[in-house]
Motif scaffolding. Sequence first.
Motif, PDB file in Angstrom:
ATOM      1  N   GLU A 270      10.053  33.968 -18.912  1.00  0.00           N
ATOM      2  CA  GLU A 270      10.786  33.017 -19.750  1.00  0.00           C
ATOM      3  C   GLU A 270      12.061  32.536 -19.057  1.00  0.00           C
ATOM      4  OE1 GLU A 270      13.348  33.143 -23.848  1.00  0.00           O
ATOM      5  OE2 GLU A 270      11.439  34.234 -23.830  1.00  0.00           O
ATOM      6  N   GLU A 271      12.826  33.478 -18.504  1.00  0.00           N
ATOM      7  CA  GLU A 271      14.084  33.119 -17.857  1.00  0.00           C
ATOM      8  C   GLU A 271      13.872  32.313 -16.576  1.00  0.00           C
ATOM      9  OE1 GLU A 271      16.204  36.785 -17.320  1.00  0.00           O
ATOM     10  OE2 GLU A 271      16.470  37.060 -19.477  1.00  0.00           O
ATOM     11  N   MET A 272      12.954  32.744 -15.747  1.00  0.00           N
ATOM     12  CA  MET A 272      12.756  32.090 -14.451  1.00  0.00           C
ATOM     13  C   MET A 272      12.044  30.745 -14.571  1.00  0.00           C
ATOM     14  SD  MET A 272      14.193  33.927 -12.236  1.00  0.00           S
ATOM     15  CE  MET A 272      15.202  35.212 -12.887  1.00  0.00           C
ATOM     16  N   SER A 273      11.199  30.572 -15.569  1.00  0.00           N
ATOM     17  CA  SER A 273      10.450  29.318 -15.689  1.00  0.00           C
ATOM     18  C   SER A 273      11.189  28.256 -16.498  1.00  0.00           C
ATOM     19  CB  SER A 273       9.063  29.571 -16.296  1.00  0.00           C
ATOM     20  OG  SER A 273       9.169  30.011 -17.634  1.00  0.00           O
ATOM     21  N   SER A 274      12.305  28.620 -17.093  1.00  0.00           N
ATOM     22  CA  SER A 274      13.095  27.629 -17.833  1.00  0.00           C
ATOM     23  C   SER A 274      13.672  26.621 -16.841  1.00  0.00           C
ATOM     24  CB  SER A 274      14.233  28.319 -18.584  1.00  0.00           C
ATOM     25  OG  SER A 274      15.220  28.776 -17.677  1.00  0.00           O
ATOM     26  N   PRO A 275      14.051  25.437 -17.308  1.00  0.00           N
ATOM     27  CA  PRO A 275      14.678  24.480 -16.385  1.00  0.00           C
ATOM     28  C   PRO A 275      15.897  25.074 -15.666  1.00  0.00           C
ATOM     29  CG  PRO A 275      14.071  23.371 -18.411  1.00  0.00           C
ATOM     30  CD  PRO A 275      13.830  24.848 -18.631  1.00  0.00           C
ATOM     31  N   ALA A 276      16.722  25.815 -16.387  1.00  0.00           N
ATOM     32  CA  ALA A 276      17.892  26.434 -15.747  1.00  0.00           C
ATOM     33  C   ALA A 276      17.457  27.481 -14.733  1.00  0.00           C
ATOM     34  CB  ALA A 276      18.800  27.065 -16.795  1.00  0.00           C
ATOM     35  N   GLY A 277      16.462  28.284 -15.070  1.00  0.00           N
ATOM     36  CA  GLY A 277      15.966  29.298 -14.152  1.00  0.00           C
ATOM     37  C   GLY A 277      15.423  28.695 -12.871  1.00  0.00           C
ATOM     38  N   ARG A 278      14.653  27.623 -13.013  1.00  0.00           N
ATOM     39  CA  ARG A 278      14.112  26.942 -11.825  1.00  0.00           C
ATOM     40  C   ARG A 278      15.238  26.372 -10.962  1.00  0.00           C
ATOM     41  NH1 ARG A 278       9.353  24.405 -15.123  1.00  0.00           N
ATOM     42  NH2 ARG A 278       7.763  25.933 -14.660  1.00  0.00           N
ATOM     43  N   ALA A 279      16.262  25.829 -11.605  1.00  0.00           N
ATOM     44  CA  ALA A 279      17.400  25.282 -10.848  1.00  0.00           C
ATOM     45  C   ALA A 279      18.112  26.401 -10.088  1.00  0.00           C
ATOM     46  CB  ALA A 279      18.370  24.566 -11.781  1.00  0.00           C
ATOM     47  N   TYR A 280      18.279  27.559 -10.728  1.00  0.00           N
ATOM     48  CA  TYR A 280      18.934  28.673 -10.041  1.00  0.00           C
ATOM     49  C   TYR A 280      18.079  29.181  -8.881  1.00  0.00           C
ATOM     50  CZ  TYR A 280      22.765  29.082 -13.375  1.00  0.00           C
ATOM     51  OH  TYR A 280      23.889  28.848 -14.120  1.00  0.00           O
ATOM     52  N   ILE A 281      16.773  29.244  -9.077  1.00  0.00           N
ATOM     53  CA  ILE A 281      15.891  29.669  -7.980  1.00  0.00           C
ATOM     54  C   ILE A 281      16.025  28.697  -6.812  1.00  0.00           C
ATOM     55  CG2 ILE A 281      13.488  29.937  -7.237  1.00  0.00           C
ATOM     56  CD1 ILE A 281      12.890  30.821 -10.181  1.00  0.00           C
TER      57      ILE A 281
ATOM     58  N   ARG B 103       3.557  30.538  -9.388  1.00  0.00           N
ATOM     59  CA  ARG B 103       3.247  29.597 -10.476  1.00  0.00           C
ATOM     60  C   ARG B 103       4.500  28.845 -10.921  1.00  0.00           C
ATOM     61  NH1 ARG B 103      -1.590  30.297 -13.400  1.00  0.00           N
ATOM     62  NH2 ARG B 103      -0.860  28.386 -14.375  1.00  0.00           N
ATOM     63  N   ILE B 104       5.624  29.528 -11.033  1.00  0.00           N
ATOM     64  CA  ILE B 104       6.873  28.870 -11.440  1.00  0.00           C
ATOM     65  C   ILE B 104       7.218  27.755 -10.457  1.00  0.00           C
ATOM     66  CG2 ILE B 104       9.380  29.192 -11.593  1.00  0.00           C
ATOM     67  CD1 ILE B 104       8.709  32.030 -12.773  1.00  0.00           C
ATOM     68  N   LEU B 105       7.082  28.022  -9.174  1.00  0.00           N
ATOM     69  CA  LEU B 105       7.485  27.062  -8.154  1.00  0.00           C
ATOM     70  C   LEU B 105       6.454  25.976  -7.890  1.00  0.00           C
ATOM     71  CD1 LEU B 105       9.125  29.532  -5.622  1.00  0.00           C
ATOM     72  CD2 LEU B 105      10.300  27.914  -7.126  1.00  0.00           C
ATOM     73  N   PHE B 106       5.164  26.305  -7.973  1.00  0.00           N
ATOM     74  CA  PHE B 106       4.151  25.361  -7.518  1.00  0.00           C
ATOM     75  C   PHE B 106       3.115  24.941  -8.551  1.00  0.00           C
ATOM     76  CE2 PHE B 106       5.382  27.852  -3.709  1.00  0.00           C
ATOM     77  CZ  PHE B 106       6.039  26.832  -3.030  1.00  0.00           C
TER      78      PHE B 106
END
Length: 190
Positions: free
Chosen positions: A96-107, A162-165
Amino acid sequence: MSRRAMVRPGGRSARVQQAVHTAVRELQAEVGRPELTVPMVAARAGVTPSTIYRRWGDLQELLSDVAVEHLRPEAPPEDHGDLLADLRGWAEQFLEEMSSPAGRAYIRDALLGDADGDNAGRCSAYAAEQIAVVLARAEERGEEAPDVETVLDRVVAPMMYRILFRPAGLTDAYADRLAREAVQGFGAPR
């Protein structure tokens, strides 16, 4: 060795880092990331731009450092009473945290300002530490458990890919399936 690795923890250095990180987060919320500049951050933090350039190199490295600190977990994983429940709960929260728009931006920020790979290693270590807590609890309860690397390979790696691609289908059911597959063969119910 990166600039961040040369900085001593504590004292003035820690206060400067905290002030600069706070300034970045506040300014991102106020003006947005595209409008951010080193002089703007320096003015808000009460330091000179040269302090930021000396310590972080450029804006992207600073954003990367802020992102890594944001990705650091604030608390240990919840204890749900058994390995599968603990791992499932952690995996759902992580996804949930990593796939959120904010999480993706932080990654993205964590990796973009990371030419030497240190930030990726720090982020990986954060996940490994959280998983180690879950596995240690299971072992204390007498449950068989996989090792940290197995969980990283079976849960974290597919999620990050999956989150990234391929971000479609990032649901609690997906996290649950990965957690179940990670503990299969280790005494946990299927």
